[in-house]
Design a protein around this motif. Structure first.
Motif, PDB file in Angstrom:
ATOM      1  N   ASP A 108       0.852  -1.195   0.000  1.00 52.29           N
ATOM      2  CA  ASP A 108       0.000   0.000   0.000  1.00 52.29           C
ATOM      3  C   ASP A 108       0.889   1.247   0.000  1.00 52.29           C
ATOM      4  O   ASP A 108       1.207   1.803   1.047  1.00 52.29           O
ATOM      5  CB  ASP A 108      -0.912   0.008   1.226  1.00 52.29           C
ATOM      6  CG  ASP A 108      -1.850   1.221   1.234  1.00 52.29           C
ATOM      7  OD1 ASP A 108      -1.846   1.982   0.253  1.00 52.29           O
ATOM      8  OD2 ASP A 108      -2.569   1.406   2.239  1.00 52.29           O
ATOM      9  N   PRO A 109       1.296   1.728  -1.175  1.00 51.75           N
ATOM     10  CA  PRO A 109       2.207   2.862  -1.247  1.00 51.75           C
ATOM     11  C   PRO A 109       1.575   4.196  -0.847  1.00 51.75           C
ATOM     12  O   PRO A 109       2.286   5.195  -0.688  1.00 51.75           O
ATOM     13  CB  PRO A 109       2.622   2.889  -2.724  1.00 51.75           C
ATOM     14  CG  PRO A 109       1.468   2.266  -3.442  1.00 51.75           C
ATOM     15  CD  PRO A 109       0.931   1.212  -2.512  1.00 51.75           C
ATOM     16  N   SER A 110       0.268   4.233  -0.662  1.00 47.90           N
ATOM     17  CA  SER A 110      -0.398   5.495  -0.322  1.00 47.90           C
ATOM     18  C   SER A 110      -0.478   5.748   1.179  1.00 47.90           C
ATOM     19  O   SER A 110      -0.900   6.830   1.602  1.00 47.90           O
ATOM     20  CB  SER A 110      -1.809   5.511  -0.908  1.00 47.90           C
ATOM     21  OG  SER A 110      -2.616   4.509  -0.293  1.00 47.90           O
ATOM     22  N   ALA A 111      -0.116   4.771   1.971  1.00 46.36           N
ATOM     23  CA  ALA A 111      -0.267   4.902   3.430  1.00 46.36           C
ATOM     24  C   ALA A 111       0.600   6.051   3.962  1.00 46.36           C
ATOM     25  O   ALA A 111       1.757   6.211   3.566  1.00 46.36           O
ATOM     26  CB  ALA A 111       0.113   3.599   4.117  1.00 46.36           C
ATOM     27  N   ARG A 112       0.035   6.845   4.855  1.00 49.82           N
ATOM     28  CA  ARG A 112       0.733   7.981   5.457  1.00 49.82           C
ATOM     29  C   ARG A 112       0.374   8.087   6.946  1.00 49.82           C
ATOM     30  O   ARG A 112      -0.693   7.627   7.373  1.00 49.82           O
ATOM     31  CB  ARG A 112       0.337   9.303   4.777  1.00 49.82           C
ATOM     32  CG  ARG A 112       0.732   9.417   3.310  1.00 49.82           C
ATOM     33  CD  ARG A 112       2.241   9.543   3.160  1.00 49.82           C
ATOM     34  NE  ARG A 112       2.628   9.768   1.768  1.00 49.82           N
ATOM     35  CZ  ARG A 112       2.853   8.816   0.882  1.00 49.82           C
ATOM     36  NH1 ARG A 112       2.675   7.537   1.248  1.00 49.82           N
ATOM     37  NH2 ARG A 112       3.235   9.092  -0.343  1.00 49.82           N
ATOM     38  N   VAL A 113       1.260   8.718   7.714  1.00 45.17           N
ATOM     39  CA  VAL A 113       0.949   9.106   9.088  1.00 45.17           C
ATOM     40  C   VAL A 113       0.517  10.563   9.034  1.00 45.17           C
ATOM     41  O   VAL A 113       1.294  11.440   8.671  1.00 45.17           O
ATOM     42  CB  VAL A 113       2.165   8.953  10.020  1.00 45.17           C
ATOM     43  CG1 VAL A 113       1.836   9.490  11.413  1.00 45.17           C
ATOM     44  CG2 VAL A 113       2.594   7.496  10.103  1.00 45.17           C
ATOM     45  N   ARG A 114      -0.753  10.817   9.387  1.00 47.19           N
ATOM     46  CA  ARG A 114      -1.319  12.164   9.284  1.00 47.19           C
ATOM     47  C   ARG A 114      -1.468  12.756  10.681  1.00 47.19           C
ATOM     48  O   ARG A 114      -2.200  12.205  11.516  1.00 47.19           O
ATOM     49  CB  ARG A 114      -2.668  12.101   8.574  1.00 47.19           C
ATOM     50  CG  ARG A 114      -2.612  11.509   7.165  1.00 47.19           C
ATOM     51  CD  ARG A 114      -3.975  11.111   6.672  1.00 47.19           C
ATOM     52  NE  ARG A 114      -4.597  10.119   7.550  1.00 47.19           N
ATOM     53  CZ  ARG A 114      -5.836   9.641   7.393  1.00 47.19           C
ATOM     54  NH1 ARG A 114      -6.571  10.055   6.375  1.00 47.19           N
ATOM     55  NH2 ARG A 114      -6.323   8.752   8.234  1.00 47.19           N
ATOM     56  N   VAL A 115      -0.773  13.865  10.896  1.00 48.71           N
ATOM     57  CA  VAL A 115      -0.805  14.539  12.190  1.00 48.71           C
ATOM     58  C   VAL A 115      -1.326  15.955  11.995  1.00 48.71           C
ATOM     59  O   VAL A 115      -0.800  16.705  11.160  1.00 48.71           O
ATOM     60  CB  VAL A 115       0.592  14.597  12.844  1.00 48.71           C
ATOM     61  CG1 VAL A 115       0.517  15.268  14.218  1.00 48.71           C
ATOM     62  CG2 VAL A 115       1.197  13.198  12.962  1.00 48.71           C
ATOM     63  N   SER A 116      -2.368  16.327  12.751  1.00 47.32           N
ATOM     64  CA  SER A 116      -2.881  17.696  12.732  1.00 47.32           C
ATOM     65  C   SER A 116      -2.574  18.354  14.071  1.00 47.32           C
ATOM     66  O   SER A 116      -2.890  17.801  15.126  1.00 47.32           O
ATOM     67  CB  SER A 116      -4.393  17.711  12.480  1.00 47.32           C
ATOM     68  OG  SER A 116      -4.683  17.424  11.138  1.00 47.32           O
ATOM     69  N   ILE A 117      -1.942  19.520  14.008  1.00 46.13           N
ATOM     70  CA  ILE A 117      -1.593  20.281  15.201  1.00 46.13           C
ATOM     71  C   ILE A 117      -2.407  21.570  15.178  1.00 46.13           C
ATOM     72  O   ILE A 117      -2.284  22.370  14.251  1.00 46.13           O
ATOM     73  CB  ILE A 117      -0.086  20.605  15.239  1.00 46.13           C
ATOM     74  CG1 ILE A 117       0.736  19.309  15.165  1.00 46.13           C
ATOM     75  CG2 ILE A 117       0.261  21.401  16.494  1.00 46.13           C
ATOM     76  CD1 ILE A 117       2.222  19.545  14.940  1.00 46.13           C
TER      77      ILE A 117
END
Length: 437
Positions: A168-177
């Protein structure tokens, strides 16, 4: 009671509280005084370092201070607990029963007498009544919260690393601050610093390109404490790293893994950090009849005594001090707490000697914001050049690090503080660069 010791109780072992008890213990010792520090934690870590603990860039075990050992060294007593109420008539405070992880009582309610009481309990993040903040956001107010964020961050990185390995090359860690002040900006930069190192710790295909960080600020620009040029410089540096900086963006609701904005937008997030403003803790409203602001801060006179009671002082984020000629209270910053601790020490000495107390004079030494190892920007009160001067890059980074060294000297004294600075330099060379567990 004859020969009763003068009892000075300081509630809160943050930077200001810890510096104050060190000075009081060094001045008076235990012969005729009983200096007591009360804190719910067993150790202290400098709050401006919490973003590094949260990102895993700093091992807090190497930088924290144990209250017990510090108390023995400096001649005060440490009581592990939290304040529940203040009785101004009997001059006593009551502490909350201490429970273990199963809810069993370890220590029951405690009543502690005081001749002088100093409230240094700090503040909490202001959610401004936004729905979902307490349920879905994390905060960086103390070490347990920073540790919790670090573990959740690592788990998210591990999941993303595994997803890439399994196709799954689209996987990301998404962090909102949420909040573009110093804490939010520094955390955003530190996350990229940590991501660069993860590949060396078993996450073979994870790097900063798998990280998506959004920094959300309701105001017209991030870092309102800095001038516009420096704030723009910081924004440019963050965007070069890959941070998505959203100013003029109001957050109206948080849900699980989603930030809803005033313009109808939705920002997907695996982790949400709330760093938007400071107020006093909610429990301050019920613990006494001290006059408070709408933000639960104790209203103090320029002497830093409560306007309600001459024997109660307050400093740091839990205090609201409006000085003559100013249109805003003293800002909730580390340098404010340091300066307030120094004045309260002086005034406690003068009060016991029957001398008039001094008024607080706030000296703004400027602001510095660290963008991890990438850059540092800020402003200093450039007295030698006739006003405020901008500093960037290596000079700013050097000055930023000197602030922590000054903190070490304030809480440990000159000789031990210098020794710890030297040891810290050695640790920077030999210790691991990332704290994963």
């Amino acid at each position: 009671m004859p020969n009763q010791k003068t009892q000075i109780v300081v509630v809160g072992g943050g930077a200001g509280g810890l510096e104050l008890v060190r000075k009081l213990g060094a001045r008076y010792g235990r012969k005729r005084h009983d200096i007591i520090l009360i804190d719910r934690n067993l150790t202290h870590i400098w709050k401006p370092l919490l973003h590094e603990v949260a990102a895993g860039s700093l091992d807090a075990n190497l930088d924290e201070v144990g209250y017990g050992g510090h108390a023995v060294r400096w001649g005060y007593r440490f009581f592990n607990g939290s304040i529940e109420s203040i009785d101004r008539v009997s001059r006593t405070i009551t502490t909350v029963p201490m429970l273990d992880e199963r809810g069993d009582e370890i220590i029951g309610r405690h009543s502690i007498r005081y001749d002088y009481l100093v409230m240094a309990v700090g503040g909490i993040s202001n959610d401004f009544g936004v729905p979902g903040v307490r349920e879905h956001a994390m905060f960086l107010e103390d070490r347990p919260q920073a540790d919790r964020f670090r573990q959740k961050l690592l788990n998210a990185c591990l999941r993303t690393n595994h997803a890439h390995q399994t196709g799954d090359p689209s996987a990301r860690v998404r962090v909102s601050i949420v909040g573009g002040g110093a804490t939010g900006v520094e955390l955003a930069a530190e996350l990229y610093n940590a991501a660069k190192a993860l590949r060396h710790y078993g996450l073979e295909v994870f790097d900063e390109s798998k990280l998506e960080v959004s920094l959300i600020e309701a105001g017209p620009r991030i870092l309102p404490a800095l001038d516009e040029v420096l704030a723009a410089t910081a924004k440019h540096e963050l965007e070069k790293l890959g941070v998505r900086v959203l100013d003029n963006t109001q957050v109206v609701r948080l849900e699980d893994r989603a930030v809803h904005t005033g313009d109808g937008g939705v920002i997907a997030a695996d982790l949400i950090v709330w760093a938007a403003g400071v107020k006093g803790a909610e429990e301050i409203k019920t613990m006494s009849d001290l006059e408070l602001t709408r933000g639960n801060q104790i209203v103090v006179r320029p002497t830093l005594q409560s306007v309600t009671d001459d024997r109660i002082y307050a400093l740091g984020d839990c205090a609201s001090c409006m000085l003559p000629g100013r249109d805003k209270p003293i800002p909730p910053r580390a340098q404010s707490a340091h300066q307030m601790a120094s004045l309260i020490f002086t005034n406690l000495v003068r009060a016991q000697a029957g001398e008039p107390l001094k008024d607080f004079v706030y000296q703004d030494h400027g602001s510095l914001v660290s963008l991890s190892r990438f850059s540092t920007v800020g402003s200093l009160m450039g007295n030698l050049v006739g006003g405020r001067m901008r500093v960037e890059g290596w000079v700013a980074r050097t000055v930023y690090m000197s602030l922590y060294r000054m903190h070490l000297i304030a809480i440990h004294g000159w000789w031990r503080g210098v020794a710890l600075i030297v040891i810290g330099h050695v640790n920077q060379i030999v210790r691991p660069k990332l704290k994963l567990h």
